[in-house]
Enzyme design. Structure first.
Site, mmCIF file in Angstrom:
data_model
loop_
_atom_site.group_PDB
_atom_site.id
_atom_site.type_symbol
_atom_site.label_atom_id
_atom_site.label_comp_id
_atom_site.label_asym_id
_atom_site.label_seq_id
_atom_site.Cartn_x
_atom_site.Cartn_y
_atom_site.Cartn_z
ATOM 1 N N HIS A 99 0.841 -1.205 0.000
ATOM 2 C CA HIS A 99 0.000 0.000 0.000
ATOM 3 C C HIS A 99 0.876 1.255 0.000
ATOM 4 C CE1 HIS A 99 -3.257 2.762 1.233
ATOM 5 N NE2 HIS A 99 -2.336 3.269 2.043
ATOM 6 N N GLU A 100 1.898 1.277 0.864
ATOM 7 C CA GLU A 100 2.796 2.428 0.928
ATOM 8 C C GLU A 100 3.600 2.577 -0.366
ATOM 9 O OE1 GLU A 100 2.716 4.635 3.254
ATOM 10 O OE2 GLU A 100 1.225 3.510 4.378
ATOM 11 N N HIS A 134 1.714 4.407 -3.051
ATOM 12 C CA HIS A 134 1.818 5.874 -3.012
ATOM 13 C C HIS A 134 3.053 6.340 -3.775
ATOM 14 C CE1 HIS A 134 -1.530 6.641 -0.376
ATOM 15 N NE2 HIS A 134 -1.061 5.858 0.589
ATOM 16 N N GLU A 183 -5.634 7.177 -1.322
ATOM 17 C CA GLU A 183 -5.707 5.989 -0.467
ATOM 18 C C GLU A 183 -6.368 4.826 -1.203
ATOM 19 O OE1 GLU A 183 -4.354 5.464 2.507
ATOM 20 O OE2 GLU A 183 -3.440 7.447 2.291
#
Length: 246
Positions: free
Chosen positions: A104-105, A108, A184
């Protein structure tokens, strides 16, 4: 594969300050670092040194609690001690869940979310000072606030930034909130495309438990005030992303 230019991986002893779990990355160009809070990991996954520190802290807490109970003449039931031990085991994420959080990070980073936010903030800062430069020398602005013969710069700053920019700041804040929420969802989709939708959903549930978060919120209030979507919204979105990858 994700070609992330990782140079160092840090494990922060964040449990000394709070039980909040977190993970993030920082750095410029090809000098990136990933930071994991020790509260994100389960106790049996921690390095031996940190595990000994945690056990020592727990023993100190238990001893102080026992002293307090002995002085007060009260005894703690055994069932409460057992429940506390089971809660400690349930705290933290598994290895697969941590990998999903890292993906997930990395989403970004891969989708340039930080760079986009930086550009938007710099453009917004330029516009604010540009409009300030246009309005700061208008005498009618000072006259309407009781300064007919002077133009004090400090008063001009208060009038422009506090009153004139107030509607603009509300609109800009709503826009940035929507952009952050969109980022997100995109990062969640990136992790789901790497076949980690189930693990990420489990990690979100576990983190919500560990951080004592409330999973339900009014959708309109959340849209206007919360930079992150609610847990239920993210779980529904992950199910859709998971079906696409199958």
């Amino acid at each position: 594969t994700v070609d992330f230019p990782l140079t160092k991986l840090y494990l922060v002893d964040g449990s000394k300050r709070s039980a909040h779990s977190n993970a993030y990355f920082y750095g410029f160009h090809k000098n990136k670092r990933i930071v994991l809070f020790d509260t994100l990991l389960r106790p049996d996954m921690l390095p031996e040194e940190m595990r000994k520190k945690a056990d020592g802290d727990d023993e100190e807490k238990e001893s102080t609690e026992q002293e307090e109970h002995s002085t007060s003449g009260e005894e703690e039931p055994l069932t409460e001690k057992k429940s506390e031990g089971s809660k400690a085991k349930e705290h933290g994420c598994t290895l697969d869940q941590i990998l999903a959080v890292l993906l997930h990070e990395l989403g970004h980073w891969k989708l340039n979310h930080n760079l986009k936010n930086l550009i938007i903030s710099q453009v917004n800062l330029f516009l604010c000072f540009f409009i300030f430069g246009l309005l700061v020398h208008r005498q009618d602005l000072y006259t309407s606030f009781g300064f007919p013969d002077s133009r004090p710069t400090l008063v001009g700053m208060i009038i422009i930034f506090q009153y004139i920019f107030s509607p603009y700041n509300e609109v800009m804040g709503f826009f940035m909130t929507q952009l952050t929420r969109r980022c997100e969802f995109q990062a969640d989709e990136f992790a789901a495309n790497k076949n980690r939708s189930t693990e990420l959903g489990e990690a979100l549930i576990q983190l919500n438990k560990d951080n004592l978060g409330f999973p339900v919120s009014d959708w309109l209030y959340s849209e206007c005030n919360h930079s992150h979507p609610s847990l239920i919204q993210r779980l529904h979105a992950l199910k859709k992303y998971g079906k696409k990858t199958q």
